[in-house]
Every structure is written in structure tokens, then in C-alpha cells.
Scaffold this motif. Structure first.
Motif, short mmCIF file in Angstrom:
data_model
loop_
_atom_site.label_atom_id
_atom_site.label_comp_id
_atom_site.label_asym_id
_atom_site.label_seq_id
_atom_site.Cartn_x
_atom_site.Cartn_y
_atom_site.Cartn_z
N GLU A 240 -25.09 10.32 -21.56
CA GLU A 240 -25.80 10.55 -22.62
C GLU A 240 -25.60 9.67 -23.80
O GLU A 240 -26.63 9.25 -24.33
N ILE A 241 -24.37 8.92 -23.91
CA ILE A 241 -24.22 7.88 -24.96
C ILE A 241 -25.11 6.78 -24.46
O ILE A 241 -25.93 6.28 -25.44
N LYS A 242 -25.33 6.38 -22.99
CA LYS A 242 -26.17 5.38 -22.91
C LYS A 242 -27.53 5.55 -23.06
O LYS A 242 -28.27 4.78 -23.81
N ARG A 243 -27.80 6.88 -22.91
CA ARG A 243 -29.16 7.18 -23.14
C ARG A 243 -29.60 7.02 -24.68
O ARG A 243 -30.57 6.43 -25.10
N MET A 244 -28.67 7.56 -25.65
CA MET A 244 -28.79 7.39 -26.97
C MET A 244 -28.87 6.06 -27.39
O MET A 244 -29.57 5.62 -28.33
N LEU A 245 -28.04 5.09 -26.79
CA LEU A 245 -27.97 3.92 -27.13
C LEU A 245 -29.08 3.19 -26.84
O LEU A 245 -29.75 2.22 -27.58
N ALA A 246 -29.96 3.49 -25.70
CA ALA A 246 -30.93 2.91 -25.35
C ALA A 246 -32.25 3.21 -26.21
O ALA A 246 -33.06 2.80 -26.31
N ALA A 247 -32.06 4.51 -26.85
CA ALA A 247 -33.13 5.01 -27.56
C ALA A 247 -33.17 4.65 -28.86
O ALA A 247 -33.99 4.88 -29.62
N GLY A 248 -32.09 4.15 -29.25
CA GLY A 248 -31.86 3.58 -30.54
C GLY A 248 -31.49 4.51 -31.69
O GLY A 248 -31.90 4.41 -32.49
N SER A 249 -30.65 5.51 -31.09
CA SER A 249 -30.24 6.75 -32.01
C SER A 249 -29.23 6.56 -32.90
O SER A 249 -29.06 6.81 -34.07
N PHE A 250 -28.23 5.24 -32.35
CA PHE A 250 -27.40 4.81 -33.22
C PHE A 250 -27.85 3.40 -33.93
O PHE A 250 -28.52 2.75 -33.36
N GLN A 251 -27.48 3.45 -35.38
CA GLN A 251 -27.84 2.38 -36.02
C GLN A 251 -26.68 1.37 -36.06
O GLN A 251 -25.41 1.87 -36.33
N GLU A 252 -26.82 0.24 -36.09
CA GLU A 252 -25.69 -0.65 -35.97
C GLU A 252 -25.36 -0.99 -37.33
O GLU A 252 -26.04 -1.29 -38.31
N ARG A 253 -23.96 -0.96 -37.62
CA ARG A 253 -23.41 -1.03 -38.97
C ARG A 253 -22.56 -2.20 -39.26
O ARG A 253 -21.81 -2.48 -38.15
N ARG A 254 -22.50 -2.85 -40.19
CA ARG A 254 -21.66 -4.11 -40.26
C ARG A 254 -20.58 -3.86 -41.09
O ARG A 254 -20.63 -3.25 -42.21
N ILE B 42 -11.27 -10.03 -39.01
CA ILE B 42 -11.29 -10.56 -37.67
C ILE B 42 -12.50 -10.34 -37.19
O ILE B 42 -13.33 -9.48 -37.21
N GLU B 43 -13.05 -11.59 -36.78
CA GLU B 43 -14.53 -11.58 -36.01
C GLU B 43 -14.15 -11.02 -34.82
O GLU B 43 -13.56 -11.33 -33.74
N LYS B 44 -15.32 -9.89 -34.46
CA LYS B 44 -15.34 -9.01 -33.08
C LYS B 44 -16.27 -9.78 -32.14
O LYS B 44 -17.40 -10.33 -32.79
N PRO B 45 -15.99 -9.98 -30.91
CA PRO B 45 -16.99 -10.67 -29.94
C PRO B 45 -18.12 -9.84 -30.00
O PRO B 45 -18.14 -8.55 -30.00
N PRO B 46 -19.41 -10.33 -29.63
CA PRO B 46 -20.61 -9.56 -29.34
C PRO B 46 -20.39 -8.57 -28.42
O PRO B 46 -19.98 -9.00 -27.33
N VAL B 47 -21.38 -7.56 -28.48
CA VAL B 47 -21.16 -6.56 -27.44
C VAL B 47 -22.58 -6.35 -26.94
O VAL B 47 -23.52 -6.29 -27.67
N SER B 48 -22.73 -6.44 -25.44
CA SER B 48 -23.87 -6.29 -24.82
C SER B 48 -24.37 -4.87 -25.38
O SER B 48 -23.83 -3.86 -25.13
N LYS B 49 -25.77 -4.86 -25.48
CA LYS B 49 -26.29 -3.47 -25.78
C LYS B 49 -26.68 -2.72 -24.76
O LYS B 49 -27.07 -1.49 -24.62
N GLU B 50 -26.76 -3.36 -23.38
CA GLU B 50 -27.21 -2.96 -22.18
C GLU B 50 -26.03 -2.43 -21.44
O GLU B 50 -25.04 -3.38 -21.21
N MET B 51 -26.03 -1.15 -21.05
CA MET B 51 -24.66 -0.80 -20.38
C MET B 51 -25.09 -0.28 -18.90
O MET B 51 -26.28 0.58 -18.75
N ASP B 52 -24.38 -0.57 -18.19
CA ASP B 52 -24.68 -0.04 -16.62
C ASP B 52 -23.94 1.06 -16.21
O ASP B 52 -22.72 0.84 -16.06
N ILE B 53 -24.25 2.20 -15.99
CA ILE B 53 -23.37 3.37 -15.58
C ILE B 53 -22.55 3.06 -14.49
O ILE B 53 -21.36 3.81 -14.31
N LEU B 54 -23.10 2.04 -13.33
CA LEU B 54 -22.18 1.86 -12.27
C LEU B 54 -21.07 1.00 -12.76
O LEU B 54 -19.69 1.22 -12.33
#
Length: 122
Positions: free
Chosen positions: A80-94, A99-111
Motif C-alpha cells: 500500500e505504501i508503494k502504491r501511494m508512493l507510485a501514485a504521488g500521494s506523498f509530497q516530498e518535503r525538504r 547532515i546531507e542524506k543520500p538520495p533515495v530511489s523513488k521506485e521500490m520493488d516489493i520483491l
């Protein structure tokens, strides 16, 4: 006072005491009248052995089933979280931090998530 129940061919014979001890917990319980009625019913219908094995199967495998259900709930929530992320339900907040965080891939594989959970005992 104990009651003896058996199937038609007397292949399964069961004596019902007034109380019994739960073998998993060691607690002593009174045999409920509903349980006695159910045993009497199955005794009369020649299904007493099926009742006993069904009860034993449920008793011993209940913990395994509930653990699997818990895992399924977690995987469902992750999907469900993956589906919401893929649909753009969450807005990215800065968030400004020192400390600079490494970039996180927006695509997640359930496997990948399932593999990660299995690797850490989930």
C-alpha cells in the motif's frame, strides 16, 4: 463424572473428564457443556475422529498461522505504501539539516522488500 463417547464402529473412543489440563500452558480448565454436546453429536454421526483431528490440527498449527498472517499484514501495508508512493500521494518535503542524506530511489520493488525482511528474520 466422566462420560465415554465412541463412534459407531468403536474405532475412536473418548472419555471426557470434568476437567482437563492444557498441555501448552499447564492451566486446568473445566470441560464446557457445549464441548460435551459437540462430542456427543460427532459420536452419534460417526465423525468423532474427524472432530478430534480437526481440533488438534487447529490447536498445534494456530501459532504458525497467526505468524504468517502477521507477515501478510506487513507485506500488504508495504504494498500500500508503494502504491501511494507510485501514485504521488506523498509530497516530498525538504528538511534542512547539517547532515546531507543520500538520495533515495523513488521506485521500490516489493520483491526487494520481501528479500530484506526475510534476511533480517521478518
Amino acid at each position: 463424572m466422566s462420560n465415554v463417547y465412541h463412534d459407531y464402529f468403536k474405532q475412536t473412543v473418548l472419555t471426557i473428564p470434568d476437567t482437563f489440563i492444557d498441555i501448552k500452558t499447564g492451566d486446568q480448565h473445566t470441560v464446557l457443556p457445549e464441548l460435551k454436546e459437540e462430542i456427543a453429536y460427532h459420536s452419534e454421526n460417526n465423525t468423532l475422529n474427524h472432530l478430534l483431528f480437526s481440533a488438534l490440527h487447529h490447536y498445534f498449527l494456530k501459532a504458525q498461522t497467526s505468524q504468517q498472517e502477521g507477515t501478510n499484514i506487513v507485506l500488504t501495508e508495504l504494498q500500500e505504501i508503494k502504491r501511494m508512493l507510485a501514485a504521488g500521494s506523498f509530497q516530498e518535503r525538504r528538511v534542512t539539516t547539517s547532515i546531507e542524506k543520500p538520495p533515495v530511489s523513488k521506485e521500490m520493488d516489493i520483491l526487494e522488500i520481501e528479500d530484506l525482511l526475510e534476511a533480517f528474520g521478518g
